[in-house]
Design an enzyme around this catalytic site. Structure first.
Site, PDB file in Angstrom:
ATOM      1  N   ARG A  48       0.809  -1.222   0.000  1.00  0.00           N
ATOM      2  CA  ARG A  48       0.000   0.000   0.000  1.00  0.00           C
ATOM      3  C   ARG A  48       0.838   1.268   0.000  1.00  0.00           C
ATOM      4  O   ARG A  48       0.361   2.311  -0.434  1.00  0.00           O
ATOM      5  CB  ARG A  48      -1.006  -0.026   1.146  1.00  0.00           C
ATOM      6  CG  ARG A  48      -2.076  -1.066   0.908  1.00  0.00           C
ATOM      7  CD  ARG A  48      -3.183  -0.985   1.947  1.00  0.00           C
ATOM      8  NE  ARG A  48      -4.146  -2.024   1.711  1.00  0.00           N
ATOM      9  CZ  ARG A  48      -4.283  -3.111   2.476  1.00  0.00           C
ATOM     10  NH1 ARG A  48      -3.515  -3.279   3.527  1.00  0.00           N
ATOM     11  NH2 ARG A  48      -5.186  -4.009   2.188  1.00  0.00           N
ATOM     12  N   GLU A  90       2.713 -11.414  12.640  1.00  0.00           N
ATOM     13  CA  GLU A  90       1.901 -12.126  13.632  1.00  0.00           C
ATOM     14  C   GLU A  90       1.949 -13.633  13.448  1.00  0.00           C
ATOM     15  O   GLU A  90       1.727 -14.392  14.378  1.00  0.00           O
ATOM     16  CB  GLU A  90       0.454 -11.618  13.624  1.00  0.00           C
ATOM     17  CG  GLU A  90      -0.270 -11.762  12.310  1.00  0.00           C
ATOM     18  CD  GLU A  90      -0.036 -10.634  11.316  1.00  0.00           C
ATOM     19  OE1 GLU A  90      -0.668 -10.663  10.255  1.00  0.00           O
ATOM     20  OE2 GLU A  90       0.793  -9.744  11.573  1.00  0.00           O
TER      21      GLU A  90
END
Length: 176
Positions: free
Chosen positions: A65, A102
């Site tokens: 992004r 994560e």
């Protein structure tokens, strides 16, 4: 229609329980449906960068992004844009930095000739969460002897304290 930065913020949509239960996903893509909003967002970041009072020679955008608005900011500043990509996506000699996500470890790469020694760099991305990916980008810039003068984000998930991982000052349009 010309947008104010407050109107740009209002375009960000929230999706509860996406991608999994308990997560509130903030979607910046509606901004890109309005060219005037994209222009306003890019101009806002340019103003913030210029307010630093430091010369900036490179804008670094994080995969993926950061690629959406990083080049626009670089063009408006009249400086180079350098992408940071995931492992194996860039040709030629690269420098690498490993970071934790994560669900495990990942690797970012930057072309080895992308930043010259002593250049001032701004890193841009859509979201600051735990800080791992931006810290890896800072590491890449330092490996090439550049200096990160600002880490800039559209959204900072302040509760995750990602800014504590980073060495450069942090700016976020939205703190949540």
């Amino acid at each position: 229609m010309a947008y104010t930065i407050e109107q740009v913020k209002e375009l960000i949509k929230e999706y509860p329980d996406f991608p999994s239960e308990g997560i509130l996903f903030r979607d910046i893509f509606p901004i890109f449906q309005k060219p005037e909003a994209v222009e306003c967002l890019a101009n806002h970041f340019v103003e913030r960068i210029r307010a630093l009072g430091k010369s900036v020679e490179v804008v670094v955008g994080l995969d993926a992004r950061g690629f959406l608005f990083g080049p626009l900011i670089a063009i408006k500043l009249g400086v180079a844009f350098v992408p940071v990509r995931k492992r194996g996506k860039l040709p030629g000699e690269v420098v690498k930095a490993t970071y934790m996500k994560e669900y495990g470890e990942d690797v970012f790469e930057m072309q080895a000739d992308a930043i010259k020694a002593g250049q001032n760099v701004v890193i841009v991305d859509d979201l600051l969460a735990t800080g791992g990916s931006c810290k890896a980008a800072e590491t890449l810039v330092k490996k090439l002897n550049g200096s990160v003068v600002l880490d800039a984000f559209v959204i900072n998930l302040a509760g995750l304290e990602g800014h504590k991982q980073l060495t450069a000052p942090v700016y976020a349009l939205i703190e949540c």
